[in-house]
Motif scaffolding. Sequence first.
Motif, PDB file in Angstrom:
ATOM      1  N   ASN A  11      24.800  17.735  32.549  1.00  0.00           N
ATOM      2  CA  ASN A  11      25.588  16.399  33.189  1.00  0.00           C
ATOM      3  C   ASN A  11      25.132  16.186  34.400  1.00  0.00           C
ATOM      4  O   ASN A  11      24.321  16.807  35.030  1.00  0.00           O
ATOM      5  CB  ASN A  11      27.067  17.295  33.422  1.00  0.00           C
ATOM      6  CG  ASN A  11      27.838  17.572  32.148  1.00  0.00           C
ATOM      7  OD1 ASN A  11      27.975  16.626  31.365  1.00  0.00           O
ATOM      8  ND2 ASN A  11      28.018  18.661  31.878  1.00  0.00           N
ATOM      9  N   VAL A  13      26.302  14.668  38.274  1.00  0.00           N
ATOM     10  CA  VAL A  13      27.770  14.454  38.847  1.00  0.00           C
ATOM     11  C   VAL A  13      27.473  13.650  40.012  1.00  0.00           C
ATOM     12  O   VAL A  13      26.427  13.826  40.775  1.00  0.00           O
ATOM     13  CB  VAL A  13      28.235  16.110  39.047  1.00  0.00           C
ATOM     14  CG1 VAL A  13      29.422  16.043  40.006  1.00  0.00           C
ATOM     15  CG2 VAL A  13      28.212  16.897  38.049  1.00  0.00           C
ATOM     16  N   SER A  15      29.290  12.588  43.868  1.00  0.00           N
ATOM     17  CA  SER A  15      30.347  12.825  44.784  1.00  0.00           C
ATOM     18  C   SER A  15      30.456  11.992  45.753  1.00  0.00           C
ATOM     19  O   SER A  15      29.011  11.809  46.400  1.00  0.00           O
ATOM     20  CB  SER A  15      30.244  14.223  45.178  1.00  0.00           C
ATOM     21  OG  SER A  15      31.262  15.115  44.459  1.00  0.00           O
ATOM     22  N   THR A  25      34.663  13.081  42.789  1.00  0.00           N
ATOM     23  CA  THR A  25      33.715  13.839  42.077  1.00  0.00           C
ATOM     24  C   THR A  25      33.850  13.131  40.617  1.00  0.00           C
ATOM     25  O   THR A  25      34.863  13.429  39.816  1.00  0.00           O
ATOM     26  CB  THR A  25      33.538  15.333  42.115  1.00  0.00           C
ATOM     27  OG1 THR A  25      33.570  15.886  43.312  1.00  0.00           O
ATOM     28  CG2 THR A  25      32.611  16.020  41.105  1.00  0.00           C
ATOM     29  N   ARG A  27      31.777  12.554  36.724  1.00  0.00           N
ATOM     30  CA  ARG A  27      30.856  13.578  35.931  1.00  0.00           C
ATOM     31  C   ARG A  27      30.435  12.678  34.621  1.00  0.00           C
ATOM     32  O   ARG A  27      31.241  11.994  34.007  1.00  0.00           O
ATOM     33  CB  ARG A  27      31.704  14.893  35.381  1.00  0.00           C
ATOM     34  CG  ARG A  27      30.593  15.826  35.002  1.00  0.00           C
ATOM     35  CD  ARG A  27      31.262  16.875  34.573  1.00  0.00           C
ATOM     36  NE  ARG A  27      31.847  17.772  35.837  1.00  0.00           N
ATOM     37  CZ  ARG A  27      31.009  18.634  36.132  1.00  0.00           C
ATOM     38  NH1 ARG A  27      30.206  19.176  35.850  1.00  0.00           N
ATOM     39  NH2 ARG A  27      31.226  19.174  37.278  1.00  0.00           N
ATOM     40  N   ASP A 240      31.580  23.663  44.317  1.00  0.00           N
ATOM     41  CA  ASP A 240      31.013  22.611  45.012  1.00  0.00           C
ATOM     42  C   ASP A 240      29.741  23.004  45.844  1.00  0.00           C
ATOM     43  O   ASP A 240      29.568  21.934  46.615  1.00  0.00           O
ATOM     44  CB  ASP A 240      31.955  21.953  46.112  1.00  0.00           C
ATOM     45  CG  ASP A 240      32.395  22.835  47.295  1.00  0.00           C
ATOM     46  OD1 ASP A 240      31.931  24.127  47.221  1.00  0.00           O
ATOM     47  OD2 ASP A 240      32.788  22.371  48.204  1.00  0.00           O
TER      48      ASP A 240
END
Length: 259
Positions: A11, A13, A15, A25, A27, A240
Motif C-alpha cells: 500500500n 499512504v 498524509s 490519511t 491509502r 502513525d
Amino acid sequence: MLLAIDCGNTNTVFSIWDGRSFLCTLRTSTHHARTADAYFTWFSTLVKHYGIEANITDVIISSTVPRVVFNLRVFADRFFGCRPLVVGKPECLLPHPPRVDPGTQVGPDRLVNSEGAYERHGGDLIVVDFGTATTFDVVAQDGAYVGGVIAPGVNLSLEALHMAAAALPHVDVTKPQKVIGTNTVACMQSGVFWGYVGLVNGVCERIRAEYDRPMRIIGTGGLASLFAQGDMLFDAIEDDLTMHGLTVIHDYNKKAQTS
Ligand SMILES: Nc1ncnc2c1ncn2[C@@H]1O[C@H](COP(=O)(O)OP(=O)(O)O)[C@@H](O)[C@H]1O
Ligand SMILES: CC(C)(COP(=O)(O)O)[C@@H](O)C(=O)NCCC(=O)O
Ligand SMILES: [K+]
C-alpha cells in the motif's frame, strides 16, 4: 503544508501535515505504472470529499519500491511545483545516519520508522512493523538505526500457504478462539496468529539478549493492534509512526537548508 508519502510494497499512504496535525490519511494500492495524473485525480477527489483546504508546498517520499518514485516525483512537480525529498537519496539528510555494513541499502521505511520512534521515545528501541514484510529495526541509544531482522509478512505467509497447498483456502488473519483448530480455516488461522506471536516474541527476546542494554519495543503497521491481543510484548503501538518519521526528517532538512 507537507504531503508525506509512504510507499510500501502493498500500500501507498498519503498524509497531509499542517505543522501540528495530520489533516487526512489516504491509502491506495502500490502500483508502479500509476501515472502522476492518476495520482492527482485520486488525491484531489478525496481531499475535496473530506472538505480539506490543502495548500501543499512540500512533498517527502519514502518508498520501498524504487520504480514508483519517478511518477511520484512528476506528481509533486506538476501539481505542487516542488521537488520532493526522497528518503535514501543523498540530498535527503537524516538526523541519525544508519550504522550498517558498507554498501547496504537499508529500506527507507526502516530509516523513517527509526527516526519517528527515536523522536518520541529516545533510543534503545526495537521497532516492529507489520507490512508486506515484518521488519524489526534496532535503534541505538544515540538514535541511529544499527540493524535488525526481516521476516515474511503475515499476509504473505497466509498467501504462500494457500498458493502452495491445493487444499488450503485463502483466509484472513484473525485471532482464533482456540489454539487447537477443529477445521482447516481455524488450523491455518491458529498457525499464522500464534506462529507470529512466537516469531515476534522470540526475535525480540534474542535481540534483547544480544544487545547489552534494556530496550523498549514499539509496534506499528495495520496488524500491530491485532497481535497485541496475543501477548506480544509491545511497550507502545503507534499507527502513525512512519508518517511521524517523515515529518521529523522533513523538518530536519528544512532547518539544515536555512542554517
Ligand atoms: N488493519 C488491518 N487488518 C488486516 N490486514 C491489514 C490491516 N492493515 C494492513 N493489513 C494488511 O497487511 C499487509 C501489509 O499492509 P501494509 O502495512 O500497508 O504494507 P506495506 O507498508 O508493505 O505496503 C497487507 O496485506 C494489508 O492488506
Ligand atoms: C524489508 C522491506 C521489504 C519492508 O518493506 P514493506 O514491508 O514496508 O513494503 C523494505 O524495508 C526493503 O526493501 N528493505 C531493503 C533491505 C533492508 O532494509 O535491509
Ligand atoms: K511499511
